[in-house]
Design a protein around this motif. Structure first.
Motif, mmCIF file in Angstrom:
data_model
loop_
_atom_site.group_PDB
_atom_site.id
_atom_site.type_symbol
_atom_site.label_atom_id
_atom_site.label_comp_id
_atom_site.label_asym_id
_atom_site.label_seq_id
_atom_site.Cartn_x
_atom_site.Cartn_y
_atom_site.Cartn_z
ATOM 1 N N PRO A 1 10.705 1.093 2.844
ATOM 2 C CA PRO A 1 10.376 -0.217 3.445
ATOM 3 C C PRO A 1 9.747 -1.160 2.418
ATOM 4 O O PRO A 1 10.135 -2.326 2.316
ATOM 5 C CB PRO A 1 9.367 0.140 4.546
ATOM 6 N N ARG A 2 8.801 -0.631 1.624
ATOM 7 C CA ARG A 2 8.133 -1.485 0.634
ATOM 8 C C ARG A 2 9.141 -2.015 -0.385
ATOM 9 O O ARG A 2 9.109 -3.185 -0.756
ATOM 10 C CB ARG A 2 7.039 -0.667 -0.081
ATOM 11 N N GLY A 3 10.058 -1.158 -0.814
ATOM 12 C CA GLY A 3 11.079 -1.575 -1.783
ATOM 13 C C GLY A 3 11.995 -2.632 -1.198
ATOM 14 O O GLY A 3 12.345 -3.609 -1.872
ATOM 15 N N PRO B 1 -0.636 -0.803 8.177
ATOM 16 C CA PRO B 1 -1.963 -1.343 8.528
ATOM 17 C C PRO B 1 -2.000 -2.869 8.560
ATOM 18 O O PRO B 1 -2.912 -3.451 9.136
ATOM 19 C CB PRO B 1 -2.872 -0.790 7.429
ATOM 20 N N SER B 2 -1.012 -3.522 7.932
ATOM 21 C CA SER B 2 -1.022 -4.986 7.885
ATOM 22 C C SER B 2 -0.161 -5.613 8.967
ATOM 23 O O SER B 2 -0.044 -6.840 9.021
ATOM 24 C CB SER B 2 -0.509 -5.463 6.521
ATOM 25 N N GLY B 3 0.480 -4.788 9.780
ATOM 26 C CA GLY B 3 1.288 -5.334 10.875
ATOM 27 C C GLY B 3 2.521 -6.083 10.411
ATOM 28 O O GLY B 3 2.923 -7.072 11.033
ATOM 29 N N CYS C 1 0.813 -1.223 0.000
ATOM 30 C CA CYS C 1 0.000 0.000 0.000
ATOM 31 C C CYS C 1 0.844 1.269 0.000
ATOM 32 O O CYS C 1 0.406 2.321 -0.434
ATOM 33 C CB CYS C 1 -0.942 -0.003 1.206
ATOM 34 N N GLY C 2 2.045 1.184 0.551
ATOM 35 C CA GLY C 2 2.929 2.353 0.560
ATOM 36 C C GLY C 2 2.700 3.314 1.716
ATOM 37 O O GLY C 2 3.318 4.379 1.752
ATOM 38 N N PHE C 3 1.818 2.966 2.677
ATOM 39 C CA PHE C 3 1.588 3.860 3.821
ATOM 40 C C PHE C 3 2.879 4.107 4.616
ATOM 41 O O PHE C 3 3.011 5.083 5.318
ATOM 42 C CB PHE C 3 0.528 3.277 4.768
HETATM 43 S S1 SF4 Z 1 4.989 -2.690 4.813
HETATM 44 FE FE1 SF4 Z 1 2.905 -2.247 5.463
HETATM 45 S S2 SF4 Z 1 2.616 -0.059 5.023
HETATM 46 FE FE2 SF4 Z 1 4.441 -0.723 3.884
HETATM 47 S S3 SF4 Z 1 3.690 -1.275 1.853
HETATM 48 FE FE3 SF4 Z 1 3.677 -3.176 3.080
HETATM 49 S S4 SF4 Z 1 1.598 -3.285 3.956
HETATM 50 FE FE4 SF4 Z 1 1.871 -1.188 3.228
#
Ligand code: SF4
Ligand code: SF4
Length: 450
Positions: A58-60, A98-100, A38-40
């Motif tokens: 973090p997502r990358g 949001p996904s922990g 999601c990129g939050f």
């Molecule tokens: S780590 Fe969490 S906030 Fe980040 S992209 Fe994945 S689900 Fe979204």
């Protein structure tokens, strides 16, 4: 901003021997699944905010970990090595997810995979060896205290150039100089400290303090203040023989086996001492010990003890806040408080350090603007990544300075050294202290210690 992460360019036929190196990450692959991309987490990440590269978000980084687990990316590739290495490990991405997603656990596994594929630098290996060995740690920190006490550390800060290898040396000397006491020791310093079992009734419970490696070597006064303030607030402090380094530096540097060895000794030592609480006054150590249960989750013989141990770990400010804490005498000053990442993000402890400061009459607490962002210390990140760590550190020092306080304050030795060094290099005169030091001073002035 670079939005797309280009794993394809690094996608090669990964040699089977290299894939075997990804075992640490492979064993954590289920923890990658909750990420919904999601990129939050991106706006919370200090490296993404400064570099604007998805691979430094973090997502990358989770994407790179997934590619290694699936055999699409060589763990020795520059892409994996560089972006995993550039992560501060601040865990600011965890509470906003949001996904922990348990990013901290995944990062440690990724670091182990990265260092197995490519050996880390000599500085990192040398420091881990020193921290794990009491015989090496003693002379190492003794040398540091001599440089600090003789003023040679201050002199080096004035003489050394600010760039290149010498620039890292200058930063190291500034960090050392920043560990000086904010106030001259007074007579009550001789009151009971860790290592001297008290006959205190301890109606709130018996505690053992993790003395730590950097904390014991350079901030012994914080350990003593921890013991005194806990006793004044109804805890019985006992000596814990056989304890050592908590293993946080090892886990963050990819030596999970080294971290497990140190954790085992600590669990045995605190178990033998029969304490109700294992207390830390260093956020990084507290976070590591609260995660011992993860280190041993696949070891059936140790898992229950590790889980019980982690349950008993508290930051000193948590216990003091629970007790009130008892107010002391006035210490008139304004304090610029900065949250350590491993207290705020990794342990979820935000209010207790502020409650400790607010318990001191005359103190005005000013939480630093952007206090939830990393100071750039992150172990030896400031030395190994002078440009990025320096840029993050300068932003933090500017925020601390804007608070216009008499003293700066944080609850972790690494942050105290990083911010303190930045203030010195900026020519600022504020000392940096731990919250318990201020409470301790207030108790000394009130004559609370016998
Ligand atoms: S780590 Fe969490 S906030 Fe980040 S992209 Fe994945 S689900 Fe979204
Ligand atoms: S730990 Fe910190 S630096 Fe690393 S990805 Fe998360 S927010 Fe970014």
């Amino acid at each position: 901003m670079k939005d797309a992460i280009r794993v394809d360019a690094d996608t090669v036929r990964v040699p089977p021997a290299r894939l075997r190196l990804a075992e640490a990450l492979e064993s954590q692959k289920d923890r990658l699944l909750p990420c919904v991309h999601c990129g939050f987490c991106l706006p919370a990440c200090p490296t993404y905010n400064r570099l604007g590269d998805e691979a430094d978000s973090p997502r990358g980084r989770l994407h790179l970990m997934g590619a290694v687990v699936e055999g699409r990316l060589d763990p020795a590739s520059d892409a994996f090595q560089t972006h995993i290495d550039r992560c501060l490990g601040c865990r600011a991405c965890e509470p906003v997810c949001p996904s922990g997603v348990e990013y901290g656990v995944l990062l440690e596994a990724a670091r182990e995979t990265a260092v197995e594929a490519r050996k880390p630098g000599i500085l990192s290996r040398l420091l881990l060896t020193i921290m794990a060995s009491p015989a090496l740690r003693g002379p190492f920190f003794f040398g540091g205290r001599v440089l600090r006490a003789t003023g040679l550390a201050d002199l080096a800060v004035r003489l050394l150039p600010s760039r290149g290898l010498m620039g890292s040396g200058r930063m190291a000397m500034a960090m050392l100089a920043a560990t000086k006491s904010w106030i001259p020791p007074v007579a009550s310093d001789s009151a009971a400290g860790p290592g001297e079992d008290s006959d205190h009734p301890g109606h709130r419970g018996t505690v053992g303090i993790l003395l730590g490696c950097v904390q014991q070597g350079l901030y012994d006064r914080v350990n003593k203040a921890t013991a005194r303030t806990l006793e004044a607030n109804g805890y019985r402090v006992v000596e814990v023989r056989g304890q050592g380094c908590c293993g946080a530096l090892h886990a963050h540097a990819g030596s999970l086996q080294g971290a497990r060895d140190l954790a085992r000794s600590n669990m045995d030592a605190f178990e033998s001492a029969g304490v109700d609480f294992v207390v830390s006054n260093a956020a990084g150590c507290g976070a590591a010990m609260k995660d011992y249960h993860v280190l041993f989750e696949t070891d059936a013989s140790r898992a229950p003890a590790a889980a019980a141990f982690s349950e008993r770990v508290r930051d000193v400010t948590e216990l003091l806040a629970e007790a009130g804490p008892l107010p002391g005498a006035e210490v008139k000053c304004a304090v610029a408080y900065d949250h350590p990442c491993h207290l705020l993000h990794a342990q979820g402890v935000a209010r207790p350090p502020i409650q400790v400061l607010e318990a001191v009459p005359g103190v005005e607490v000013r939480v630093v603007e952007g206090a939830e962002e990393c100071c750039g210390g992150a172990g030896i990140y400031g030395l190994t990544h002078p440009e990025l760590g320096g840029s993050i550190g300068r932003d933090k020092v500017a925020a601390v300075t804007r608070a216009g306080a008499t003293v700066a304050c944080s609850a972790n030795p690494g942050c105290m050294m990083q911010i303190g060094a930045g203030l010195r290099l900026d020519g600022a005169s504020q000392p940096i202290i731990h919250p318990v030091e201020l409470l301790d001073e207030s108790y000394k002035r009130a004559g609370i210690y016998k």
